[in-house]
Enzyme design. Structure first.
Site, PDB file in Angstrom:
ATOM      1  N   GLU A   1      12.700  -9.100   1.851  1.00  0.00           N
ATOM      2  CA  GLU A   1      11.884  -7.969   2.285  1.00  0.00           C
ATOM      3  C   GLU A   1      12.705  -6.689   2.136  1.00  0.00           C
ATOM      4  OE1 GLU A   1       9.844  -6.417   6.460  1.00  0.00           O
ATOM      5  OE2 GLU A   1      10.558  -8.474   6.326  1.00  0.00           O
TER       6      GLU A   1
ATOM      7  N   HIS B   1      12.685  -2.325   2.436  1.00  0.00           N
ATOM      8  CA  HIS B   1      12.063  -1.070   2.889  1.00  0.00           C
ATOM      9  C   HIS B   1      12.959   0.085   2.486  1.00  0.00           C
ATOM     10  CE1 HIS B   1       9.000  -3.117   5.183  1.00  0.00           C
ATOM     11  NE2 HIS B   1       9.947  -3.949   5.582  1.00  0.00           N
TER      12      HIS B   1
ATOM     13  N   PRO C   1       0.790  -1.222   0.000  1.00  0.00           N
ATOM     14  CA  PRO C   1       0.000   0.000   0.000  1.00  0.00           C
ATOM     15  C   PRO C   1       0.827   1.278   0.000  1.00  0.00           C
ATOM     16  CG  PRO C   1      -0.129  -1.083   2.141  1.00  0.00           C
ATOM     17  CD  PRO C   1       0.572  -2.017   1.213  1.00  0.00           C
ATOM     18  N   ASN C   2       0.332   2.212  -0.762  1.00  0.00           N
ATOM     19  CA  ASN C   2       0.851   3.570  -0.881  1.00  0.00           C
ATOM     20  C   ASN C   2       2.155   3.686  -1.655  1.00  0.00           C
ATOM     21  OD1 ASN C   2      -1.333   4.725   0.620  1.00  0.00           O
ATOM     22  ND2 ASN C   2      -0.383   3.850   2.439  1.00  0.00           N
TER      23      ASN C   2
ATOM     24  N   ASP D   1       1.229 -15.755   6.424  1.00  0.00           N
ATOM     25  CA  ASP D   1       0.718 -17.106   6.182  1.00  0.00           C
ATOM     26  C   ASP D   1       0.746 -17.460   4.700  1.00  0.00           C
ATOM     27  OD1 ASP D   1       0.335 -17.471   8.886  1.00  0.00           O
ATOM     28  OD2 ASP D   1      -1.842 -17.176   8.821  1.00  0.00           O
TER      29      ASP D   1
ATOM     30  N   SER E   1      12.881   3.252   3.657  1.00  0.00           N
ATOM     31  CA  SER E   1      13.344   3.939   4.871  1.00  0.00           C
ATOM     32  C   SER E   1      13.823   2.895   5.881  1.00  0.00           C
ATOM     33  CB  SER E   1      12.215   4.783   5.470  1.00  0.00           C
ATOM     34  OG  SER E   1      11.192   3.940   5.976  1.00  0.00           O
TER      35      SER E   1
ATOM     36  N   ASN F   1       8.216  -5.184  -0.932  1.00  0.00           N
ATOM     37  CA  ASN F   1       8.117  -4.068  -0.011  1.00  0.00           C
ATOM     38  C   ASN F   1       6.651  -4.067   0.410  1.00  0.00           C
ATOM     39  OD1 ASN F   1       7.811  -1.655   1.345  1.00  0.00           O
ATOM     40  ND2 ASN F   1       9.164  -0.519  -0.032  1.00  0.00           N
TER      41      ASN F   1
ATOM     42  N   ARG G   1       5.023  11.156  -2.328  1.00  0.00           N
ATOM     43  CA  ARG G   1       4.662  10.906  -0.928  1.00  0.00           C
ATOM     44  C   ARG G   1       5.888  11.067  -0.025  1.00  0.00           C
ATOM     45  NH1 ARG G   1       4.209   5.138   1.852  1.00  0.00           N
ATOM     46  NH2 ARG G   1       3.541   5.812   3.915  1.00  0.00           N
TER      47      ARG G   1
ATOM     48  N   HIS H   1       3.812  -4.549   9.253  1.00  0.00           N
ATOM     49  CA  HIS H   1       3.593  -4.458  10.692  1.00  0.00           C
ATOM     50  C   HIS H   1       2.225  -4.950  11.132  1.00  0.00           C
ATOM     51  CE1 HIS H   1       6.872  -1.769   9.727  1.00  0.00           C
ATOM     52  NE2 HIS H   1       6.033  -1.030   9.029  1.00  0.00           N
TER      53      HIS H   1
ATOM     54  N   ARG I   1      12.331   4.681  12.884  1.00  0.00           N
ATOM     55  CA  ARG I   1      11.047   5.353  12.772  1.00  0.00           C
ATOM     56  C   ARG I   1      10.184   5.069  13.998  1.00  0.00           C
ATOM     57  NH1 ARG I   1       8.627   5.065   7.036  1.00  0.00           N
ATOM     58  NH2 ARG I   1       7.448   6.763   7.955  1.00  0.00           N
TER      59      ARG I   1
ATOM     60  N   ALA J   1       2.927  -0.813   4.853  1.00  0.00           N
ATOM     61  CA  ALA J   1       2.360  -0.917   6.199  1.00  0.00           C
ATOM     62  C   ALA J   1       1.939  -2.337   6.564  1.00  0.00           C
ATOM     63  CB  ALA J   1       1.170   0.034   6.333  1.00  0.00           C
TER      64      ALA J   1
ATOM     65  N   ARG K   1       6.599   0.595  13.770  1.00  0.00           N
ATOM     66  CA  ARG K   1       7.200   0.162  12.506  1.00  0.00           C
ATOM     67  C   ARG K   1       8.381  -0.790  12.708  1.00  0.00           C
ATOM     68  NH1 ARG K   1       4.936   3.221   8.357  1.00  0.00           N
ATOM     69  NH2 ARG K   1       4.248   5.293   9.003  1.00  0.00           N
TER      70      ARG K   1
ATOM     71  N   TYR L   1      11.021   9.011   1.634  1.00  0.00           N
ATOM     72  CA  TYR L   1      11.067   7.988   0.599  1.00  0.00           C
ATOM     73  C   TYR L   1      11.809   8.403  -0.671  1.00  0.00           C
ATOM     74  CZ  TYR L   1       7.554   5.947   3.617  1.00  0.00           C
ATOM     75  OH  TYR L   1       6.897   5.427   4.706  1.00  0.00           O
TER      76      TYR L   1
END
Length: 143
Positions: free
Chosen positions: A98, A100, A9-10, A87, A102, A74, A17, A80, A107, A77, A111, A22
């Site tokens: 994985e 990220h 998301p986002n 699963d 940032s 990535n 953003r 977390h 943070r 959100a 997070r 970012y």
């Protein structure tokens, strides 16, 4: 080798953003760069972004059928919050890294917990969009 890059998301808002967090690269910029690296190494790469948890899970399920060898994600959100995404990764048993942009450990406290890191092949955090490149090159090198 078939690699899937998933963005949560986002991340469709990258470039506009919170550029102080970012950066200014867009998701399209990242994809263009990864396509170039993949072509150089003769691997197939596909991209998918969704703001919806269920769509990301469905894409993971399809990845098993599509014989995806590795995934870069990535999760945004969902990192977390999503036990369901965790699963799904356990269910398809496809290795993943994985990423990220940032540093999640510099943070907010919420997070700092990832539901995916302990089942991933690796975690890259805080290196900006270069984290995607490092993940891709790591997967290619591992073969």
């Amino acid at each position: 080798m078939n690699i899937l890059v998933l963005n949560g998301p986002n991340l469709n808002l990258l470039g506009s953003r919170e550029p102080e967090v970012y950066g200014t690269d867009t998701l399209e910029d990242i994809e263009k760069n990864l396509n170039s690296i993949a072509k150089e190494h003769n691997v197939n790469i596909n991209f998918y972004q969704s703001n919806s948890e269920n769509e990301l899970i469905n894409k993971l399920h399809a990845a098993k059928v599509e014989k995806i060898d590795a995934i870069i994600i990535n999760p945004g959100a969902f990192t977390h919050t999503s036990i369901a995404l965790r699963d799904a990764f356990l269910g398809v048993n496809i290795p993943f890294i994985e990423v990220h942009i940032s540093n999640i450990y510099k943070r907010e406290e919420f997070r700092k917990k990832s539901f995916l890191s302990d089942i991933s092949e690796g975690l890259i955090t805080g290196l900006g969009v270069h984290g995607y490149e490092f993940a891709l090159l790591s997967i290619i090198k591992r073969g």
